[in-house]
Enzyme design. Structure first.
Site, mmCIF file in Angstrom:
data_model
loop_
_atom_site.group_PDB
_atom_site.id
_atom_site.type_symbol
_atom_site.label_atom_id
_atom_site.label_comp_id
_atom_site.label_asym_id
_atom_site.label_seq_id
_atom_site.Cartn_x
_atom_site.Cartn_y
_atom_site.Cartn_z
ATOM 1 N N MET A 1 24.017 9.768 2.217
ATOM 2 C CA MET A 1 23.946 11.099 2.807
ATOM 3 C C MET A 1 24.339 11.059 4.274
ATOM 4 S SD MET A 1 23.640 14.214 2.319
ATOM 5 C CE MET A 1 22.770 14.752 0.848
ATOM 6 N N LYS B 1 -17.599 -0.842 5.927
ATOM 7 C CA LYS B 1 -18.075 -1.763 4.893
ATOM 8 C C LYS B 1 -19.594 -1.718 4.710
ATOM 9 C CE LYS B 1 -17.468 -6.522 3.298
ATOM 10 N NZ LYS B 1 -16.885 -7.837 3.611
ATOM 11 N N GLU C 1 0.812 -1.221 0.000
ATOM 12 C CA GLU C 1 0.000 0.000 0.000
ATOM 13 C C GLU C 1 0.843 1.268 0.000
ATOM 14 O OE1 GLU C 1 -0.547 -2.626 1.914
ATOM 15 O OE2 GLU C 1 -2.650 -3.236 1.706
ATOM 16 N N PHE D 1 -11.335 -7.743 13.677
ATOM 17 C CA PHE D 1 -10.268 -8.159 12.762
ATOM 18 C C PHE D 1 -10.030 -7.056 11.717
ATOM 19 C CE2 PHE D 1 -9.087 -10.290 8.727
ATOM 20 C CZ PHE D 1 -7.809 -10.687 9.112
ATOM 21 N N GLN D 2 -8.794 -6.694 11.548
ATOM 22 C CA GLN D 2 -8.384 -5.646 10.607
ATOM 23 C C GLN D 2 -9.088 -4.319 10.856
ATOM 24 O OE1 GLN D 2 -8.441 -7.255 6.541
ATOM 25 N NE2 GLN D 2 -6.332 -7.942 6.842
#
Lengths: 558, 166
Positions: free
Chosen positions: A471, A162, A50, A112-113
Site C-alpha cells: 500500500m 500478585k 502477547e 523487576f517486571q
C-alpha cells in the site's frame, strides 16, 4: 459470601460470567492465577507473543459478540498487548485484558517486571483499573466485562497485583455493578425518532451509510428492512461491511478512500443521508466538503460524542442501533416507495454499469478475492491483515452475514489477521475461518500459526505475496513519482517451507486454476493451510480517492 | 480566545484527575487553571478547569470526557450564568513606609485582607473575578511583588441550576 483466594475468585467470576476461553502467556506475576485455572473448565489458549494473544481475544470477540479475554503477566507481558488493546478500542471490540502486576508493596519501586500499565493504557482503553483489595476482585472482573460489552463496546484493562491474587478474603459474587458516571443510552428519545422518520419519509434520494455499530449491535436485519422500506441504496464503511448482504439489490458496497464507484458516486447525490452507527472516519468520508454537500444528514450513534464531531447533522438519533432501527421502522413502515421511481431506476442503472468484470484467468488481486469467496461457505469468517490485500477484500469480497468479515479498521494493525482468525476459530469451531494476508503483515505475527496447529484451531491463510509493503508502494507510485523508499522486501524466507515447521500445510500456487484447486482442498481439510499467491508488485488497488479529495474524485486506472 | 470554565463531578479515586488532564492534553488544549476538592462524604470530587479555546471545540472535548466511566457529570458552564471567583495571596516588598501605605490603600480598594505585616513585607489576600485579581496584581507591581500564589478559578451557576440538576 465465601472465603477464598483472589485467584480463585477471579476464575470463579469469569466462569460465572460465561467466559469459556482465556488467551495469553503466563509469567511470574500470574503463577497464582494459572494455578487456579488448572481446576477450571475455562480453556486456556497459550500464545507465542502477547500481541498475538490480544489479537486472538479480539478476533474471538468480533466473531462471537462476547467479550474476549487476554491474560498476560506484568511488565513486558503487559506492554506487549498495547497494540492489541488499542486495535480493539479503535474498532469498539469488547476486549478485556487482565495484566499481572508486582505485589502492592513493590508497586512504584521499579521492581523487576513492573510497569505502570494503568498509565500506559489510559488513553487507549474505555476503562482501566488496578485492583487493590482481594475482596474487590469479583466486582472488578464483572465491572470490566460489563463496561467492555455494553454501550459503545471497547477495551478494558484490569491490573492484578500478585499479592491481591494470593490473599484470602470474603468474596461477594452477587456484587452489583453500578457506576453513576456510566449509564449507556440504549433507547433513543421518541422525538428524535419522529424527526428522523419525517426526514426519511420526505426524502426523494435517500442513501444509507452503515457502520460498525450495525454489526456490533446485531442490527443487520433491521437495517436491511429499513433500506427496503425506503428503497434507499446502502453503502457501508469498512467496519460496517456485512451489515447488508453484498448481493442485496440495494447494497452499494464500501464507500470511502477505496470505496466502490457506485457507493462513492451515489453518497454525494443523496438529499437525505442516514448515517447509521458510523463515525465518519476520514477514510470513509474523503474530503468533508465533497462528502454529502446537498444532503440533510441524520446521524445515529450510541456514542453521543461522535454526533456532530466530524460532520454536522440536521438531526440525531442517540441510542443503540437495533433499538433505534426498530423504532424507525415502526414509524416509516407505512411508506410505499415505488419500485420504479426515478431514484430506484438510477440505483439499478448505476449498479449495472459497475458490474465487475469476470476475467479470472490471470492472478490479480480482484480475481484472487473472488476465488476465495467462491470456495468458502456463505457463513465462513474471513479476517484480513492491513494493506492492499485488505482493501481488495473490502472492495471485492462479498459478505452475506454480519460478523463474518473481520478487519482492523481504525488502528490499521498489520499482523492482526492470523491471530484474529485463530480467535474467531476458537469462538466458532464449526465455521470455516480464512485469513487474507499480505507478506508484510503475515511476517509480523506468522509465529501464531504454532498455536493454530498445536491447539487445534485449523485456519486457512491466503498469503498475497508481492514482496513489497504494497500500500505504501502504491502511494509512492501515485504520489511520489514512483520513488520506492523502505518498501521493497528482498528477504529470502520461503513461507511455504517456514509454515511447515509450525506444522501447517504450505503451498505456493502458480495459476488461478491451481489456486481454486488448493482452496477447495483447504476448505475441505481439518488442518491449517497457508496458500501463498505470488502477486505482481506493481499492481495498484482501485478504485481509490487520493488523500484529501472528495468521494467523486475517483482514480480507476493506471 | 476566551476562557471556558468546565465543571466536573467525579469519583474520588486515584487516576481520575490524570485521565481528565490526559484527555485535555490529547486534544491539544492547555489547562489554564484547575481547582479540585473532595466533597462531603468524600465519594466524589468537584473539579473546575479553565482552558482557552473555541467554545465549540471545548464542547466536543466535554462530550469526549462525558464518556469516561469515572466522570459522573461534566459540563461547560454558560459564562453569562456563572459566578467565578479566584483568590490570590500576594507578598509585597514594603520596606519603604510610603510603599507600605500605598500597598494598604490598594489592598483596601480591592477589599482585600491583610494576613501578615512585617517591617518590610505585607501579605494580602485578594478575592474576586479573574479580572479583579489581575487588576490588583498590575496595580501593585510597581511596589514590588516578592511572590504570589493563586488558587485558580472556581465557579458555580446562578439560580437553581446545579451540576446535578441541569
Amino acid at each position: 459470601m465465601t472465603e477464598m483466594t483472589g485467584s480463585k475468585a477471579y476464575i470463579k467470576t469469569l466462569e460465572q460470567e460465561g467466559i469459556t476461553h482465556i488467551f495469553g502467556i503466563t509469567g511470574a506475576a500470574l503463577i497464582p492465577i494459572c494455578d487456579a485455572l488448572l481446576d477450571s473448565k475455562i480453556r486456556y489458549v497459550p500464545g507465542v507473543h502477547e500481541q498475538g494473544s490480544a489479537h486472538m481475544a479480539d478476533g474471538y470477540a468480533r466473531a462471537s459478540g462476547k467479550p474476549g479475554i487476554v491474560q498476560v503477566t506484568s511488565g513486558p507481558g503487559a506492554t506487549n498487548i498495547v497494540t492489541g488493546v488499542a486495535t480493539a478500542q479503535l474498532d469498539s471490540s469488547p476486549l478485556v485484558a487482565f495484566t499481572g502486576q508486582v505485589p502492592m508493596s513493590m508497586v512504584g519501586t521499579d521492581a523487576f517486571q513492573e510497569v505502570d500499565i494503568i498509565g500506559v493504557t489510559a488513553s487507549i482503553t474505555k476503562w482501566n483499573h488496578q485492583v487493590r483489595d482481594p475482596a474487590r476482585i469479583p466486582w472488578a472482573v464483572k465491572a470490566g466485562l460489563h463496561i467492555a460489552n455494553t454501550g459503545r463496546k471497547g477495551a478494558v484493562v484490569i491490573d492484578l497485583p500478585k499479592n491481591i491474587t494470593q490473599e484470602t478474603a470474603e468474596m461477594d459474587f452477587d456484587v452489583e455493578i453500578d457506576f453513576s458516571g456510566y449509564k449507556p443510552r440504549i433507547t433513543p428519545s421518541p422525538s428524535e425518532l419522529d424527526w428522523a422518520a419525517k426526514l426519511l419519509a420526505e426524502a426523494e434520494k435517500p442513501v444509507i451509510v452503515a457502520g460498525g455499530g450495525i454489526v456490533s449491535s446485531g442490527a443487520g436485519k433491521e437495517l436491511t428492512e429499513l433500506a427496503e422500506i425506503l428503497m434507499a441504496p446502502t453503502a457501508t464503511s469498512l467496519m460496517g461491511k456485512g451489515s447488508i448482504a453484498s448481493n442485496h439489490p440495494l447494497s452499494l458496497g464500501l464507500c470511502g478512500m477505496h470505496g466502490r464507484e457506485e457507493a462513492n458516486y451515489m453518497v454525494p447525490d443523496a438529499d437525505v443521508l442516514f448515517v447509521a452507527g458510523s463515525r465518519f472516519s476520514d477514510r470513509t468520508t474523503g474530503s468533508l466538503a465533497g462528502f454529502a454537500p446537498n444532503a440533510r444528514v441524520i446521524h445515529m450513534d450510541i456514542d453521543k460524542s461522535e454526533i456532530d464531531k466530524n460532520v454536522d447533522s440536521v438531526t440525531r438519533i442517540w441510542g443503540d442501533a437495533k433499538h433505534s432501527l426498530i423504532g424507525l421502522i415502526d414509524r416509516v413502515k407505512t411508506i410505499k416507495r415505488s419500485q420504479n421511481g426515478d431514484w430506484t431506476k438510477k440505483i439499478q442503472e448505476f449498479k449495472r454499469s459497475y458490474q465487475e468484470p469476470n476475467d479470472n484467468s490471470d492472478i490479480t488481486g480482484p480475481a484472487v478475492i473472488r476465488a476465495i469467496r467462491n470456495a468458502l461457505p456463505s457463513n465462513a469468517i474471513v479476517t484480513t491483515d492491513v494493506g492492499q490485500h485488505q482493501m481488495l477484500a473490502a472492495i471485492h469480497y462479498d459478505v452475506y452475514e454480519p460478523c463474518t468479515f473481520l478487519t482492523s479498521g481504525g488502528l490499521g494493525t498489520m499482523g492482526w489477521g492470523v491471530p484474529a482468525a485463530i480467535g474467531a476459530k476458537a469462538a466458532l469451531p464449526d465455521r470455516k475461518v480464512l485469513s487474507i494476508c499480505g507478506d508484510g503483515g503475515f511476517h509480523m505475527t506468522e509465529n501464531n500459526l504454532s498455536t493454530a496447529v498445536d491447539d487445534d484451531f485449523p485456519i486457512i491463510v491466503v498469503l498475497l505475496n508481492n514482496r513489497m509493503l504494497g500500500m505504501v508502494a502504491q502511494w509512492q507510485r501515485l504520489f511520489m513519482n514512483g520513488r520506492y523508499a523502505a518498501v521493497q522486501r528482498n528477504y529470502s524466507v520461503d513461507y511455504t517451507e517456514l509454515v511447515k515447521d509450525y506444522g501447517a500445510h504450505g503451498v505456493r500456487i502458480e495459476s488461478m486454476k491451481q489456486l481454486n484447486t488448493e482452496l477447495t482442498r483447504a476448505v475441505g481439510a481439518d488442518y491449517t493451510t497457508v496458500i501463498e499467491v505470488p502477486m505482481d508488485p506493481e499492481e495498484n488497488v482501485y478504485p481509490m480517492i487520493p488523500p484529501g479529495m472528495g468521494l467523486k474524485d475517483i482514480l480507476t486506472e493506471d | 480566545m476566551s476562557l471556558s470554565v468546565i465543571s466536573f463531578l467525579v469519583e474520588n479515586k486515584p487516576g481520575v484527575l490524570f485521565n481528565i488532564s490526559n484527555n485535555i492534553r490529547r486534544k491539544n488544549f492547555n489547562i489554564h487553571s484547575i481547582t479540585a476538592i473532595a466533597g462531603e462524604g468524600e465519594d466524589t470530587t468537584r473539579i473546575t478547569i479553565t482552558s482557552r479555546g473555541d467554545p465549540k471545540e471545548i464542547d466536543k472535548l466535554v462530550e469526549q470526557m462525558n464518556k469516561m466511566v469515572d466522570i459522573i457529570i461534566v459540563k461547560r458552564l454558560d459564562p453569562l450564568r456563572t459566578i467565578q471567583r479566584d483568590m490570590a495571596l500576594v507578598k509585597l516588598h514594603t520596606a519603604d513606609p510610603m510603599a507600605q501605605e500605598e500597598a494598604l490603600e490598594i489592598i483596601n480598594k480591592y477589599k482585600g485582607l491583610i494576613l501578615d505585616i512585617k517591617p518590610d513585607t505585607v501579605i494580602a489576600q485578594i478575592t474576586g473575578s479573574v479580572n479583579e485579581v489581575n487588576d490588583f496584581t498590575k496595580e501593585v507591581t510597581h511596589i514590588g511583588i516578592i511572590e504570589a500564589a493563586r488558587t485558580g478559578i472556581t465557579a458555580i451557576e446562578k439560580g437553581w441550576v446545579t451540576l446535578k440538576e441541569p
